[in-house]
Design a protein around this motif. Sequence first.
Motif, short mmCIF file in Angstrom:
data_model
loop_
_atom_site.label_atom_id
_atom_site.label_comp_id
_atom_site.label_asym_id
_atom_site.label_seq_id
_atom_site.Cartn_x
_atom_site.Cartn_y
_atom_site.Cartn_z
N GLN A 245 12.55 -27.02 14.19
CA GLN A 245 13.47 -27.99 14.78
C GLN A 245 14.46 -28.48 13.73
N ASN A 250 14.34 -21.67 17.59
CA ASN A 250 13.18 -21.51 18.45
C ASN A 250 12.13 -20.74 17.65
N ASP A 321 17.25 -27.78 27.24
CA ASP A 321 15.82 -27.62 26.98
C ASP A 321 15.20 -27.00 28.22
N ALA A 329 14.98 -23.62 23.62
CA ALA A 329 16.25 -24.35 23.62
C ALA A 329 17.38 -23.35 23.64
#
Length: 362
Positions: A245, A250, A321, A329
């Motif tokens: 993140q 991802n 999302d 994402a």
Amino acid sequence: MTATEKPPTAAALAEGAEGLDAHLVVDRGSFRLDVSLTAAPGDVVALLGPNGAGKTTALRALAGLVPLTGGRLRLDGTSLDGTPPEGRPVGVVFQDYLLFPHLTALDNVAFGPRCRGASKAEARAEAAGWLDRMGLADHAGVKPRRLSGGQAQRVALARALATRPRLLLLDEPLAALDARTRLDVRAQLRRHLADFEAVAVLVTHDPLDAMVLADRLVVIEHGRVVQEGTPADIARHPRTDYIAQLVGLNLYRGRAEGHTVRLEAGPELTTTEHLTGEVFVAFPPGAVTLHRDRPTGSSARNLWRCEVAGLETHGDQIRADLTGELPLAADLTTVAAAELDLHPGAPVWATVKATQTHAYPS
């Protein structure tokens, strides 16, 4: 430090080599910090991690403000275990700078040399030199309340450097600045750190600060180091969800058989790498293409049925999302989001080309 260079080993430092060799063990109630840090002179190391991970505790332990309950702390081959903060060759720049409000910028910087035994004239002469290096010679007689955020940060840095520390600690040094000032001060700080000949350790929540300022990143979660390496290596090979993140990827874990990875989340994913065994697979949100209907004739080898869980502005794009066969994402333009009529609950198909994924051993 380049991607091929490695931090000095504890054995090398223990033999008298210059630099930092620390194994910080701190018990505070139910929380336990157990972190090892090594760095050579000239290195800038950034500690990253979520709130409560132990970054600030580690910094305070290095400064002597929090006692160790175990481990060791050696600087330039000398043990600092039990040495009080004022006896350590350590400079600290706190998040809110903690400048003395009743002293001018010059006397704030001169405070350190005076504490180290310099005369008032000697300390002021040295302080004037540091302010000049920081581009603040014209602000020597100004008190902190009349300084801008960026100017106060540079005075605090000059005060820390004026004691000629062998270890410089920076606790969220840019957090108090607005976005515009932060950009300029970050560039200035990078130049000053590049000239610093000893070890610098930086604590920050901002991945951009860490990527720009540090030679090496050490990521801490739950009081433990979960990954360390150069900014480029960590950005390309994240090993936890927090790091993924942080760098905007991802990330999934699974088992590879050739070009196919069976993810722990359930579905399979095709990659260009040929691997066997436990692996991570990562790809950026921008690699995801969304469709309202199942695409036909698509060259993408990876296709999942999903549902929009939420939408938010992310820079100049919209980040979607997604939940469903594979939670992920996706980034797309505002025009594309409008054309797809995206909204929470909308069903979509997500595709990712194998060439846009990256698999590596876990």
